[in-house]
Motif scaffolding. Structure first.
Motif, PDB file in Angstrom:
ATOM      1  N   ALA A 110      92.281  46.982  24.492  1.00  0.00           N
ATOM      2  CA  ALA A 110      91.518  48.054  23.628  1.00  0.00           C
ATOM      3  C   ALA A 110      92.383  48.442  22.213  1.00  0.00           C
ATOM      4  CB  ALA A 110      91.653  49.351  24.442  1.00  0.00           C
ATOM      5  N   THR A 111      91.588  48.792  21.252  1.00  0.00           N
ATOM      6  CA  THR A 111      92.328  49.052  19.923  1.00  0.00           C
ATOM      7  C   THR A 111      91.576  50.136  19.460  1.00  0.00           C
ATOM      8  OG1 THR A 111      92.680  48.081  17.526  1.00  0.00           O
ATOM      9  CG2 THR A 111      90.873  47.369  18.910  1.00  0.00           C
ATOM     10  N   ALA A 112      92.459  51.086  18.679  1.00  0.00           N
ATOM     11  CA  ALA A 112      92.175  52.211  18.127  1.00  0.00           C
ATOM     12  C   ALA A 112      91.168  51.835  16.846  1.00  0.00           C
ATOM     13  CB  ALA A 112      92.950  53.135  17.596  1.00  0.00           C
ATOM     14  N   LEU A 113      91.218  50.229  16.399  1.00  0.00           N
ATOM     15  CA  LEU A 113      90.438  50.040  15.178  1.00  0.00           C
ATOM     16  C   LEU A 113      88.962  50.078  15.468  1.00  0.00           C
ATOM     17  CD1 LEU A 113      92.123  46.839  13.965  1.00  0.00           C
ATOM     18  CD2 LEU A 113      91.129  48.812  12.664  1.00  0.00           C
ATOM     19  N   ALA A 114      88.557  49.956  16.721  1.00  0.00           N
ATOM     20  CA  ALA A 114      87.150  49.983  17.208  1.00  0.00           C
ATOM     21  C   ALA A 114      86.568  51.481  16.730  1.00  0.00           C
ATOM     22  CB  ALA A 114      86.957  49.734  18.624  1.00  0.00           C
ATOM     23  N   LYS A 115      87.026  52.361  17.403  1.00  0.00           N
ATOM     24  CA  LYS A 115      86.295  53.748  16.947  1.00  0.00           C
ATOM     25  C   LYS A 115      86.331  54.127  15.191  1.00  0.00           C
ATOM     26  CE  LYS A 115      86.576  58.687  18.305  1.00  0.00           C
ATOM     27  NZ  LYS A 115      86.394  59.009  16.883  1.00  0.00           N
ATOM     28  N   HIS A 157      83.927  54.829  10.258  1.00  0.00           N
ATOM     29  CA  HIS A 157      83.958  54.643   9.003  1.00  0.00           C
ATOM     30  C   HIS A 157      82.535  54.254   8.601  1.00  0.00           C
ATOM     31  CE1 HIS A 157      85.521  53.411   5.165  1.00  0.00           C
ATOM     32  NE2 HIS A 157      85.072  52.208   5.312  1.00  0.00           N
ATOM     33  N   LEU A 158      82.211  53.371   9.314  1.00  0.00           N
ATOM     34  CA  LEU A 158      80.792  52.676   8.987  1.00  0.00           C
ATOM     35  C   LEU A 158      79.749  53.517   9.326  1.00  0.00           C
ATOM     36  CD1 LEU A 158      81.387  49.039   9.805  1.00  0.00           C
ATOM     37  CD2 LEU A 158      81.631  50.113   7.485  1.00  0.00           C
ATOM     38  N   ARG A 159      79.911  54.651  10.043  1.00  0.00           N
ATOM     39  CA  ARG A 159      78.854  55.492  10.610  1.00  0.00           C
ATOM     40  C   ARG A 159      77.982  54.849  11.297  1.00  0.00           C
ATOM     41  NH1 ARG A 159      77.557  59.326   4.969  1.00  0.00           N
ATOM     42  NH2 ARG A 159      79.832  59.950   4.835  1.00  0.00           N
ATOM     43  N   ILE A 160      78.357  54.098  12.407  1.00  0.00           N
ATOM     44  CA  ILE A 160      77.649  53.275  13.395  1.00  0.00           C
ATOM     45  C   ILE A 160      77.896  53.856  14.798  1.00  0.00           C
ATOM     46  CG2 ILE A 160      77.454  50.974  14.410  1.00  0.00           C
ATOM     47  CD1 ILE A 160      78.430  49.839  11.856  1.00  0.00           C
ATOM     48  N   ASN A 161      76.799  54.004  15.511  1.00  0.00           N
ATOM     49  CA  ASN A 161      76.758  54.474  16.815  1.00  0.00           C
ATOM     50  C   ASN A 161      77.433  53.662  17.752  1.00  0.00           C
ATOM     51  OD1 ASN A 161      76.360  55.581  19.349  1.00  0.00           O
ATOM     52  ND2 ASN A 161      74.331  56.349  18.677  1.00  0.00           N
ATOM     53  N   LEU A 162      78.514  54.082  18.410  1.00  0.00           N
ATOM     54  CA  LEU A 162      79.486  53.079  19.104  1.00  0.00           C
ATOM     55  C   LEU A 162      78.562  52.825  20.316  1.00  0.00           C
ATOM     56  CD1 LEU A 162      82.007  51.549  19.328  1.00  0.00           C
ATOM     57  CD2 LEU A 162      83.186  53.636  20.017  1.00  0.00           C
ATOM     58  N   SER A 163      77.475  53.465  20.865  1.00  0.00           N
ATOM     59  CA  SER A 163      77.008  53.450  22.044  1.00  0.00           C
ATOM     60  C   SER A 163      76.209  51.836  22.005  1.00  0.00           C
ATOM     61  CB  SER A 163      75.835  54.548  22.351  1.00  0.00           C
ATOM     62  OG  SER A 163      74.743  54.511  21.292  1.00  0.00           O
ATOM     63  N   ASN A 164      75.982  51.468  20.773  1.00  0.00           N
ATOM     64  CA  ASN A 164      75.082  50.095  20.802  1.00  0.00           C
ATOM     65  C   ASN A 164      75.663  49.383  19.677  1.00  0.00           C
ATOM     66  OD1 ASN A 164      73.247  47.993  20.821  1.00  0.00           O
ATOM     67  ND2 ASN A 164      71.546  49.289  20.828  1.00  0.00           N
ATOM     68  N   PRO A 165      76.981  48.822  20.285  1.00  0.00           N
ATOM     69  CA  PRO A 165      77.877  48.303  18.958  1.00  0.00           C
ATOM     70  C   PRO A 165      77.217  46.894  18.500  1.00  0.00           C
ATOM     71  CG  PRO A 165      78.928  47.653  21.288  1.00  0.00           C
ATOM     72  CD  PRO A 165      77.519  48.859  21.295  1.00  0.00           C
ATOM     73  N   MET A 166      76.735  46.153  19.075  1.00  0.00           N
ATOM     74  CA  MET A 166      76.225  44.854  18.636  1.00  0.00           C
ATOM     75  C   MET A 166      75.056  45.106  17.766  1.00  0.00           C
ATOM     76  SD  MET A 166      75.238  41.299  20.490  1.00  0.00           S
ATOM     77  CE  MET A 166      76.805  40.757  21.063  1.00  0.00           C
ATOM     78  N   ASN A 167      74.036  45.795  18.019  1.00  0.00           N
ATOM     79  CA  ASN A 167      73.260  46.146  17.300  1.00  0.00           C
ATOM     80  C   ASN A 167      73.402  46.619  16.025  1.00  0.00           C
ATOM     81  OD1 ASN A 167      70.300  46.800  16.590  1.00  0.00           O
ATOM     82  ND2 ASN A 167      71.037  48.926  16.676  1.00  0.00           N
ATOM     83  N   GLY A 168      74.344  47.998  16.045  1.00  0.00           N
ATOM     84  CA  GLY A 168      74.912  48.745  14.828  1.00  0.00           C
ATOM     85  C   GLY A 168      75.870  47.677  13.846  1.00  0.00           C
ATOM     86  N   LEU A 169      76.930  46.909  14.434  1.00  0.00           N
ATOM     87  CA  LEU A 169      77.365  46.055  13.587  1.00  0.00           C
ATOM     88  C   LEU A 169      76.988  44.908  13.026  1.00  0.00           C
ATOM     89  CD1 LEU A 169      80.379  46.407  12.658  1.00  0.00           C
ATOM     90  CD2 LEU A 169      81.253  44.911  14.547  1.00  0.00           C
ATOM     91  N   GLY A 170      75.809  44.414  13.956  1.00  0.00           N
ATOM     92  CA  GLY A 170      75.033  43.143  13.332  1.00  0.00           C
ATOM     93  C   GLY A 170      74.277  43.658  12.324  1.00  0.00           C
ATOM     94  N   ASP A 171      73.809  45.038  12.293  1.00  0.00           N
ATOM     95  CA  ASP A 171      72.668  45.200  11.342  1.00  0.00           C
ATOM     96  C   ASP A 171      73.661  45.510  10.162  1.00  0.00           C
ATOM     97  OD1 ASP A 171      70.040  46.391  10.572  1.00  0.00           O
ATOM     98  OD2 ASP A 171      71.280  48.132  10.092  1.00  0.00           O
TER      99      ASP A 171
END
Length: 319
Positions: free
Chosen positions: A170-175, A180-194
């Motif tokens: 685990a890394t604090a970089l994730a949160k 920073h990107l204002r992405i919901n961490l509950s669905n990370p692949m969808n948010g980061l992929g978008d």
């Protein structure tokens, strides 16, 4: 003539700076825009022209030096860069050079030494006591650019994805990244992929993540600290590879936005084994120095001091 003016252009992957200066070294006007790297920005020429056109009809303009990314690396692109400067400024002395060559020229005021550059990309440039230059790195993000802001940002994304999958600790970089990107961490692949698939300028946007990595590393996160240390390893390889082209024990210095990270600079210093020399001029100052040399201006400490005082964030002098 004493009222002659010079124009310096410092281009890069993330930004371009244009500065007009007089014989005393006072920067009179500036312009700043987005990156002008023809390797990854299809709008580089429009961006460059947009910030040069206001200077095109400048009275008493006598010399222009353009330090541009990729110049001297891909001849087709270099020809386009030369043509652009010649077309915009046909009646003045002109010089086009690589942006890292310009940064070296400024950092050492034309003297020998080794420059390690880490910005959107990375490269090392050396000039020895005979005036001979050599370079290493600078292959671009698809092939190289190890230790650059883009390289750090790309690996940060990789580390975050592995951490979320459970393939890495685990890394604090994730949160920090998702906040920073204002992405919901509950669905990370969808948010980061978008986010990744919607980037207008992927290289610069990914490079910007390096600042976040530095902030998290300052908090002691092992993953972020590891990325900074890996970047220092890569930049130290640049120094080792090119040191033999310069005189033994030659000074080294640095340039590029990645070095706003104190942790990175300190890590690189430990690997090289001695502290860097302070750059005498910022990269835009190197472009202005190249322009002043075209006119054989006698340059003294006062000229260099004025350039530093009025460069980039400083106040422009009034004409």
């Amino acid at each position: 003539m004493s009222d002659a003016l010079i124009l310096g252009i410092d281009g890069g992957g993330s930004k371009v700076l244009v500065a007009l200066a007089d014989k005393r070294g006072r920067i009179l006007r500036r312009s700043r825009g987005h990156g002008v790297n023809p390797m990854d920005n299809p709008n580089w020429l429009h961006e460059l022209e947009q910030h040069l056109l206001p200077f095109r009809d400048q009275g008493n303009l006598a010399a222009v030096a353009a330090a541009l990314p990729a110049y001297g690396e891909v001849e087709r692109l270099s020809a386009l860069q030369r043509d652009a400067i010649e077309r915009l400024f046909p009646n003045v002395h002109r010089r086009v050079l690589n942006d890292v060559d310009g940064a070296h020229l400024g950092a050492f005021a034309g003297e020998p030494g080794i420059l390690i550059l880490s910005g959107t990309g990375s490269m090392a440039w050396v000039r020895n006591s005979k005036g001979q230059s050599a370079r290493t790195g600078g292959w671009g993000d698809l092939i190289g650019d190890e230790g650059s802001s883009h390289w750090i940002g790309q690996r940060a994304l990789n580390l975050v994805s592995q951490s979320l999958d459970g393939r890495a600790p685990a890394t604090a970089l994730a949160k920090a990244l998702f906040d920073h990107l204002r992405i919901n961490l509950s669905n990370p692949m969808n948010g980061l992929g978008d986010w990744a698939s919607s980037l207008a300028n992927p290289r610069a946007d990914i490079a910007a993540i390096s600042t976040l990595v530095d902030q998290v590393a300052l908090g002691g996160d092992k993953g972020a600290v590891g990325l900074i240390e890996q970047a220092a390893d890569e930049l130290a390889k640049h120094h080792a590879a090119i040191a033999g082209h310069c005189d033994p024990g030659a000074d080294w210095t640095y340039a590029g936005g990645t070095f706003s990270s104190r942790l990175l600079l300190e890590a690189l210093e430990r690997r090289i084994g001695r502290p860097p020399a302070l750059p005498k001029l910022p990269p835009i100052g190197g472009a202005l120095l190249a322009a002043a040399q075209l006119l054989d201006w006698p340059l003294d400490d006062g000229w260099f001091g004025q350039i530093v005082a009025t460069a980039e964030g400083g106040d422009c002098a009034s004409q």
